[in-house]
Design an enzyme around this catalytic site. Structure first.
Site, mmCIF file in Angstrom:
data_model
loop_
_atom_site.group_PDB
_atom_site.id
_atom_site.type_symbol
_atom_site.label_atom_id
_atom_site.label_comp_id
_atom_site.label_asym_id
_atom_site.label_seq_id
_atom_site.Cartn_x
_atom_site.Cartn_y
_atom_site.Cartn_z
ATOM 1 N N SER A 53 0.839 -1.190 0.000
ATOM 2 C CA SER A 53 0.000 0.000 0.000
ATOM 3 C C SER A 53 0.881 1.250 0.000
ATOM 4 O O SER A 53 1.720 1.417 -0.883
ATOM 5 C CB SER A 53 -0.958 -0.050 1.187
ATOM 6 O OG SER A 53 -2.013 0.861 1.027
ATOM 7 N N ASP B 20 -8.441 -7.695 -4.066
ATOM 8 C CA ASP B 20 -8.185 -6.316 -3.642
ATOM 9 C C ASP B 20 -8.879 -5.360 -4.605
ATOM 10 O O ASP B 20 -8.455 -5.199 -5.741
ATOM 11 C CB ASP B 20 -6.679 -6.056 -3.618
ATOM 12 C CG ASP B 20 -6.309 -4.652 -3.133
ATOM 13 O OD1 ASP B 20 -7.216 -3.848 -2.868
ATOM 14 O OD2 ASP B 20 -5.093 -4.381 -3.042
ATOM 15 N N HIS C 120 -7.688 -5.924 0.181
ATOM 16 C CA HIS C 120 -6.459 -5.131 0.217
ATOM 17 C C HIS C 120 -5.542 -5.577 1.352
ATOM 18 O O HIS C 120 -4.313 -5.539 1.223
ATOM 19 C CB HIS C 120 -6.822 -3.655 0.381
ATOM 20 C CG HIS C 120 -5.646 -2.735 0.352
ATOM 21 N ND1 HIS C 120 -4.796 -2.649 -0.734
ATOM 22 C CD2 HIS C 120 -5.159 -1.856 1.277
ATOM 23 C CE1 HIS C 120 -3.850 -1.749 -0.486
ATOM 24 N NE2 HIS C 120 -4.052 -1.267 0.728
#
EC number: 2.3.1.46
Length: 387
Positions: free
Chosen positions: A154, A327, A360
């Site tokens: 991320s 995700d 995610h």
């Protein structure tokens, strides 16, 4: 899996001061920057076995092991430790809290030495490049001039990518996991609503809530922001498996506006636990950092940096770009764009979409194929270094 690395301590270092201030991408200057960090493993004599872990939005320096009194290990303990993909019997692993953070590194909650008060929203806006420069300064103090690899998921992946482009001779491998080179309008929108939740909290006080004590902080807004964000970190399938439409502590719905469904109770818990460990202003700053991130805005720059790395000793950066099929926050299309742009610039890139049900957040879980892929990539980097 081994028993892990055991007890660890967070350390601190001053990496910028009056004599050597940090000049941010915005042009603002910080004359005192302290960084909280942890290290695991032993640095090789030539300094070439260092792996830097770049953490995500809500992470911190405590990636692995246990602090005294902890019931849970660090946030990435399943991947850092002896015999694990980031094998601390082989690698010197460093993880540091980001600039602007709230877990020991200088940020909006820190004291501005010029005024004697916490910065609040007077803290300068940041870019991913500023986070990288702070961590480069830390590594210089630790005696590391070139990383075997930088890895992150991320926001952490954004840092690894920026680092590899700005300083290609310093990063042997960049592992960019569940990340993006440019947020979509939908992603920016989610963050905008979360920030509004914080700033509209009556206790936000324009960001100057630190002197009000714990009870006077904008916890309601921060909890709501976390609840909004957390929904986007999970996949629909994982939420269905975890909660379905099950009722919380009752056989039948109560038909009211209190917490009724298990998923509501879960989100409320996530929000409450978050406010106990995080700062609202840091949430504002880090989400804005992600909004503005756009390292491929100048394709010519990307091409020059990749070429410079390939021409330098060590041959520049090799990339592992990973996405997860569940995700939807940073979907595979985001990862594929990163891989395509880097390949087009002449970089060595391995791209894989992995199957995992966690959305995610999959990059935080011990997904076997994911771990094998990361370990294999680091093995190749280590083998190349040894030649």
């Amino acid at each position: 899996m081994s028993d892990g690395i055991g007890r660890v301590e967070t350390q601190r270092a001053v990496v910028f001061d009056d004599d050597r201030p940090l000049v941010l991408e915005s042009g603002a200057r910080l004359t005192h920057v302290e960084v909280a960090y942890e290290t695991y493993g032993t640095l090789a004599e030539d300094g070439g076995n260092a792996v830097f872990v770049c953490h995500a939005l809500s992470g911190d320096a405590h990636a692995a092991g246990y602090h005294d009194g902890d019931r849970r290990p660090g946030w990435w303990d399943n991947i850092v430790g002896p015999g694990r993909p980031l094998d601390t019997d082989r690698f010197f692993v460093v993880c540091a809290n980001v600039l602007g953070g709230c877990k020991g590194t200088t940020g909006p909650g820190s004291t501005d030495l010029a005024t004697g008060r916490p910065y609040g929203l007077r803290f300068p806006l940041l870019a991913v490049r500023d986070l990288v420069e702070t961590h480069r300064a830390l590594l210089r103090q630790l005696g590391v001039s070139r990383l075997l690899a930088a890895i992150g998921g991320s926001l952490g992946g954004m840092q690894a990518l920026q680092w590899s482009l700005d300083h290609p001779g310093e990063v042997g491998g960049a592992l960019v996991v569940a990340s993006s080179a440019r947020l979509s309008a939908q992603n920016i929108a989610f963050s905008a609503v979360a920030r509004e939740a914080i700033m509209r909290d009556p206790d936000f006080a324009g960001g100057d809530y630190y002197e009000a004590g714990r009870a006077g902080r904008p916890d309601r807004g921060l909890a709501l922001a976390r609840m909004i964000g957390h929904i986007t970190y999970l996949s629909e399938e994982s939420m269905r498996q975890k909660f379905g439409r099950r009722i919380q502590d009752a056989v039948e719905p109560r038909f009211g506006f209190d917490v009724d469904f298990e998923v509501e109770s879960y989100l409320a818990h996530q929000g409450q636990s978050f406010v106990e460990r995080f700062d609202a202003n840091t949430y504002l700053y880090m989400t804005r950092v992600m909004d503005y991130f756009d390292p491929f805005a100048d394709p010519a720059y990307v091409g020059r940096q990749v070429a410079a790395g390939r021409a330098a000793e060590g041959g520049g950066t090799s990339y592992l770009v990973l996405s997860f099929d569940s995700d939807w926050r940073f979907s595979t299309e985001h990862a594929r764009e990163i891989a395509d742009v880097l390949r087009g610039a002449g970089a060595r890139v391995t791209f894989r979409e992995l199957s995992a049900p966690h959305g995610h957040d999959s990059f935080l879980f011990p997904v076997p194929e994911y771990h094998r892929t990361v370990a294999g990539f680091l093995d190749r980097l280590a083998a190349a270094r040894a030649r």
